[in-house]
Write an enzyme that holds these catalytic residues in place. Sequence first.
Site, PDB file in Angstrom:
ATOM      1  N   GLY A   1       6.310 -40.912 -16.469  1.00  0.00           N
ATOM      2  CA  GLY A   1       4.940 -40.868 -16.993  1.00  0.00           C
ATOM      3  C   GLY A   1       4.768 -41.922 -18.079  1.00  0.00           C
ATOM      4  O   GLY A   1       5.444 -42.954 -18.072  1.00  0.00           O
TER       5      GLY A   1
ATOM      6  N   VAL B   1       5.480 -42.038 -21.435  1.00  0.00           N
ATOM      7  CA  VAL B   1       6.602 -42.382 -22.321  1.00  0.00           C
ATOM      8  C   VAL B   1       7.754 -42.985 -21.504  1.00  0.00           C
ATOM      9  O   VAL B   1       8.342 -44.005 -21.890  1.00  0.00           O
ATOM     10  CB  VAL B   1       7.106 -41.156 -23.123  1.00  0.00           C
ATOM     11  CG1 VAL B   1       8.328 -41.518 -23.954  1.00  0.00           C
ATOM     12  CG2 VAL B   1       6.005 -40.613 -24.021  1.00  0.00           C
TER      13      VAL B   1
ATOM     14  N   ARG C   1       2.641 -28.960 -30.471  1.00  0.00           N
ATOM     15  CA  ARG C   1       3.814 -29.266 -29.640  1.00  0.00           C
ATOM     16  C   ARG C   1       4.463 -27.971 -29.170  1.00  0.00           C
ATOM     17  O   ARG C   1       5.020 -27.889 -28.085  1.00  0.00           O
ATOM     18  CB  ARG C   1       4.820 -30.093 -30.439  1.00  0.00           C
ATOM     19  CG  ARG C   1       4.334 -31.488 -30.784  1.00  0.00           C
ATOM     20  CD  ARG C   1       5.374 -32.261 -31.567  1.00  0.00           C
ATOM     21  NE  ARG C   1       4.929 -33.593 -31.917  1.00  0.00           N
ATOM     22  CZ  ARG C   1       4.268 -33.902 -33.026  1.00  0.00           C
ATOM     23  NH1 ARG C   1       3.970 -32.959 -33.899  1.00  0.00           N
ATOM     24  NH2 ARG C   1       3.917 -35.145 -33.268  1.00  0.00           N
TER      25      ARG C   1
ATOM     26  N   ASN D   1       8.114 -26.627 -20.818  1.00  0.00           N
ATOM     27  CA  ASN D   1       9.024 -27.771 -20.901  1.00  0.00           C
ATOM     28  C   ASN D   1      10.488 -27.347 -20.944  1.00  0.00           C
ATOM     29  O   ASN D   1      11.354 -28.085 -20.474  1.00  0.00           O
ATOM     30  CB  ASN D   1       8.652 -28.652 -22.096  1.00  0.00           C
ATOM     31  CG  ASN D   1       7.431 -29.522 -21.777  1.00  0.00           C
ATOM     32  OD1 ASN D   1       6.934 -29.514 -20.649  1.00  0.00           O
ATOM     33  ND2 ASN D   1       6.953 -30.251 -22.760  1.00  0.00           N
TER      34      ASN D   1
ATOM     35  N   ARG E   1       5.705 -44.628 -37.962  1.00  0.00           N
ATOM     36  CA  ARG E   1       4.305 -44.358 -38.321  1.00  0.00           C
ATOM     37  C   ARG E   1       4.120 -44.453 -39.836  1.00  0.00           C
ATOM     38  O   ARG E   1       3.184 -45.074 -40.334  1.00  0.00           O
ATOM     39  CB  ARG E   1       3.901 -42.968 -37.822  1.00  0.00           C
ATOM     40  CG  ARG E   1       3.709 -42.948 -36.319  1.00  0.00           C
ATOM     41  CD  ARG E   1       3.343 -41.553 -35.815  1.00  0.00           C
ATOM     42  NE  ARG E   1       2.960 -41.618 -34.412  1.00  0.00           N
ATOM     43  CZ  ARG E   1       3.137 -40.637 -33.538  1.00  0.00           C
ATOM     44  NH1 ARG E   1       3.719 -39.508 -33.917  1.00  0.00           N
ATOM     45  NH2 ARG E   1       2.750 -40.780 -32.285  1.00  0.00           N
TER      46      ARG E   1
ATOM     47  N   HIS F   1      10.390 -32.334 -35.862  1.00  0.00           N
ATOM     48  CA  HIS F   1       9.264 -33.149 -35.397  1.00  0.00           C
ATOM     49  C   HIS F   1       8.090 -32.209 -35.241  1.00  0.00           C
ATOM     50  O   HIS F   1       7.885 -31.612 -34.214  1.00  0.00           O
ATOM     51  CB  HIS F   1       9.636 -33.762 -34.044  1.00  0.00           C
ATOM     52  CG  HIS F   1       8.609 -34.696 -33.517  1.00  0.00           C
ATOM     53  ND1 HIS F   1       8.080 -35.730 -34.242  1.00  0.00           N
ATOM     54  CD2 HIS F   1       8.020 -34.774 -32.294  1.00  0.00           C
ATOM     55  CE1 HIS F   1       7.223 -36.403 -33.491  1.00  0.00           C
ATOM     56  NE2 HIS F   1       7.169 -35.833 -32.311  1.00  0.00           N
TER      57      HIS F   1
HETATM   58  N1  LIG Z   1       9.717 -36.760 -29.312  1.00  0.00           N
HETATM   59  C1  LIG Z   1       8.638 -37.454 -29.529  1.00  0.00           C
HETATM   60  O1  LIG Z   1       8.457 -38.048 -30.579  1.00  0.00           O
HETATM   61  C2  LIG Z   1       7.602 -37.544 -28.432  1.00  0.00           C
HETATM   62  C3  LIG Z   1       6.609 -38.539 -28.470  1.00  0.00           C
HETATM   63  C4  LIG Z   1       5.718 -38.621 -27.416  1.00  0.00           C
HETATM   64  C5  LIG Z   1       5.774 -37.707 -26.351  1.00  0.00           C
HETATM   65  N2  LIG Z   1       6.725 -36.749 -26.372  1.00  0.00           N
HETATM   66  C6  LIG Z   1       6.858 -35.785 -25.267  1.00  0.00           C
HETATM   67  O2  LIG Z   1       7.410 -36.455 -24.136  1.00  0.00           O
HETATM   68  C7  LIG Z   1       7.025 -35.782 -22.951  1.00  0.00           C
HETATM   69  C8  LIG Z   1       6.447 -36.804 -21.974  1.00  0.00           C
HETATM   70  O3  LIG Z   1       5.222 -37.343 -22.445  1.00  0.00           O
HETATM   71  P1  LIG Z   1       4.358 -38.334 -21.531  1.00  0.00           P
HETATM   72  O4  LIG Z   1       3.215 -38.773 -22.349  1.00  0.00           O
HETATM   73  O5  LIG Z   1       5.240 -39.329 -20.894  1.00  0.00           O
HETATM   74  O6  LIG Z   1       3.850 -37.318 -20.397  1.00  0.00           O
HETATM   75  P2  LIG Z   1       3.428 -37.679 -18.909  1.00  0.00           P
HETATM   76  O7  LIG Z   1       2.697 -36.484 -18.372  1.00  0.00           O
HETATM   77  O8  LIG Z   1       2.750 -39.003 -18.861  1.00  0.00           O
HETATM   78  O9  LIG Z   1       4.827 -37.820 -18.152  1.00  0.00           O
HETATM   79  C9  LIG Z   1       5.683 -36.756 -17.929  1.00  0.00           C
HETATM   80  C10 LIG Z   1       6.316 -36.974 -16.576  1.00  0.00           C
HETATM   81  O10 LIG Z   1       7.311 -35.964 -16.381  1.00  0.00           O
HETATM   82  C11 LIG Z   1       7.328 -35.719 -14.987  1.00  0.00           C
HETATM   83  N3  LIG Z   1       8.007 -34.464 -14.700  1.00  0.00           N
HETATM   84  C12 LIG Z   1       7.554 -33.192 -14.837  1.00  0.00           C
HETATM   85  N4  LIG Z   1       8.501 -32.332 -14.412  1.00  0.00           N
HETATM   86  C13 LIG Z   1       9.566 -33.065 -14.017  1.00  0.00           C
HETATM   87  C14 LIG Z   1      10.833 -32.749 -13.480  1.00  0.00           C
HETATM   88  N5  LIG Z   1      11.208 -31.480 -13.289  1.00  0.00           N
HETATM   89  N6  LIG Z   1      11.666 -33.754 -13.174  1.00  0.00           N
HETATM   90  C15 LIG Z   1      11.309 -35.042 -13.367  1.00  0.00           C
HETATM   91  N7  LIG Z   1      10.114 -35.413 -13.874  1.00  0.00           N
HETATM   92  C16 LIG Z   1       9.257 -34.436 -14.191  1.00  0.00           C
HETATM   93  C17 LIG Z   1       5.861 -35.702 -14.593  1.00  0.00           C
HETATM   94  O11 LIG Z   1       5.684 -35.852 -13.190  1.00  0.00           O
HETATM   95  C18 LIG Z   1       5.335 -36.877 -15.403  1.00  0.00           C
HETATM   96  O12 LIG Z   1       5.335 -38.073 -14.656  1.00  0.00           O
HETATM   97  C19 LIG Z   1       6.038 -34.695 -23.389  1.00  0.00           C
HETATM   98  O13 LIG Z   1       6.715 -33.476 -23.523  1.00  0.00           O
HETATM   99  C20 LIG Z   1       5.567 -35.183 -24.748  1.00  0.00           C
HETATM  100  O14 LIG Z   1       5.080 -34.137 -25.568  1.00  0.00           O
HETATM  101  C21 LIG Z   1       7.634 -36.655 -27.374  1.00  0.00           C
END
Ligand SMILES: NC(=O)c1ccc[n+]([C@@H]2O[C@H](COP(=O)([O-])OP(=O)(O)OC[C@H]3O[C@@H](n4cnc5c(N)ncnc54)[C@H](O)[C@@H]3O)[C@@H](O)[C@H]2O)c1
Length: 312
Positions: free
Chosen positions: A11, A13, A88, A95, A151, A175
């Site tokens: 996705g 990230v 979150r 998740n 940030r 976080h």
């Molecule tokens: N730690 C941090 O600082 C931070 C920062 C930004 C985002 N995040 C988190 O990262 C995660 C991803 O964010 P994003 O914006 O990329 O979301 P997104 O929806 O764009 O991408 C997530 C992807 O995960 C895939 N997915 C779901 N279940 C799966 C599985 N079982 N196996 C493989 N792939 C699977 C989905 O199909 C999707 O493509 C979220 O939980 C978000 O909250 C964390």
Amino acid sequence: MAAKITIVGAGNVGATTAHWAAAKELGDVVLIDIVEGMPQGKALDLAESAPLEGFDCGLVGTNDYADTAHSDVVVVTAGVPRKPGMSRDDLLHTNAKIVSTVVSNLVRYSPQAYMIVVSNPLDAMVYVAKQVSGWPKHRVMGMAGVLDAARFRYFIAQELGVSVQDVHGFVLGGHGDTMVPLPRYSTVAGIPITELLAPERIEALVQRTRDGGAEVVALLKSGSAYYAPAAAVAEMVDSILNDRKRVLPCAAYLQGEYGIKGLFVGVPCILGEGGLQRVLEIRLSADEAAAFQGSADAVRELVEKLRAGSVA
Ligand SMILES: NC(=O)c1ccc[n+]([C@@H]2O[C@H](COP(=O)([O-])OP(=O)(O)OC[C@H]3O[C@@H](n4cnc5c(N)ncnc54)[C@H](O)[C@@H]3O)[C@@H](O)[C@H]2O)c1
């Protein structure tokens, strides 16, 4: 031989992490997702930018964990992101199930890798990853502090009209809304910002840092931040694979450091060969220690909710 980096979740990230990793030539990249065709399409599109950008690395998109075999680093971004108004923590159970499935697949094919978890709620998801993998603490860590500090650094640089390159930002804790930015260790060319800014301006920047993720979520209306999160992951991967020994704030499994046992909380770590080489412990003032404990308590509460739902 080039290092192999697997990114689970193609996705926002995940795909952007693949982009930074390829552009910096950190290694060959495998992008994997459950959605058929999407990781293949993104990997192909990115690979087709290589002649223009001049990077040489392998880029594979897949739905099959066999293609991830023998990875040096695995990055877990699979999951659902926040929608406006969601915290979150609202993502906890959904998740946790996704992260557990992903991690059990990863460990089967890359038992010796380093794992960086990104999925939210971060400090709880990295705990799930450690439980499911059974890997030692130097090989499992979470990305959050590098982003939160970036940030904070950006806001400080904007406030003072200076280059981001001269700004260091120090952030501890989980976080989430309880993260603990530390102004006295945040500096501009070595000068603590407490010497350069009035207390109320510092407090405003600290609050904006705490709300940094939510600010982007509210603007985007769907999905959450990804450019800066992905750049933060790439920085951690770079430090490990190139043994840079960068001192970066990571969610690390604490076993007594900072008075915390058996939880992942954000602390300054040295990342290099062997993964998370060391946690740096610093003395905190009474207020800072109380804020850090509050942050750790919030993480503990999430982990307990997971245990109650028998996900961890
Ligand atoms: N730690 C941090 O600082 C931070 C920062 C930004 C985002 N995040 C988190 O990262 C995660 C991803 O964010 P994003 O914006 O990329 O979301 P997104 O929806 O764009 O991408 C997530 C992807 O995960 C895939 N997915 C779901 N279940 C799966 C599985 N079982 N196996 C493989 N792939 C699977 C989905 O199909 C999707 O493509 C979220 O939980 C978000 O909250 C964390």
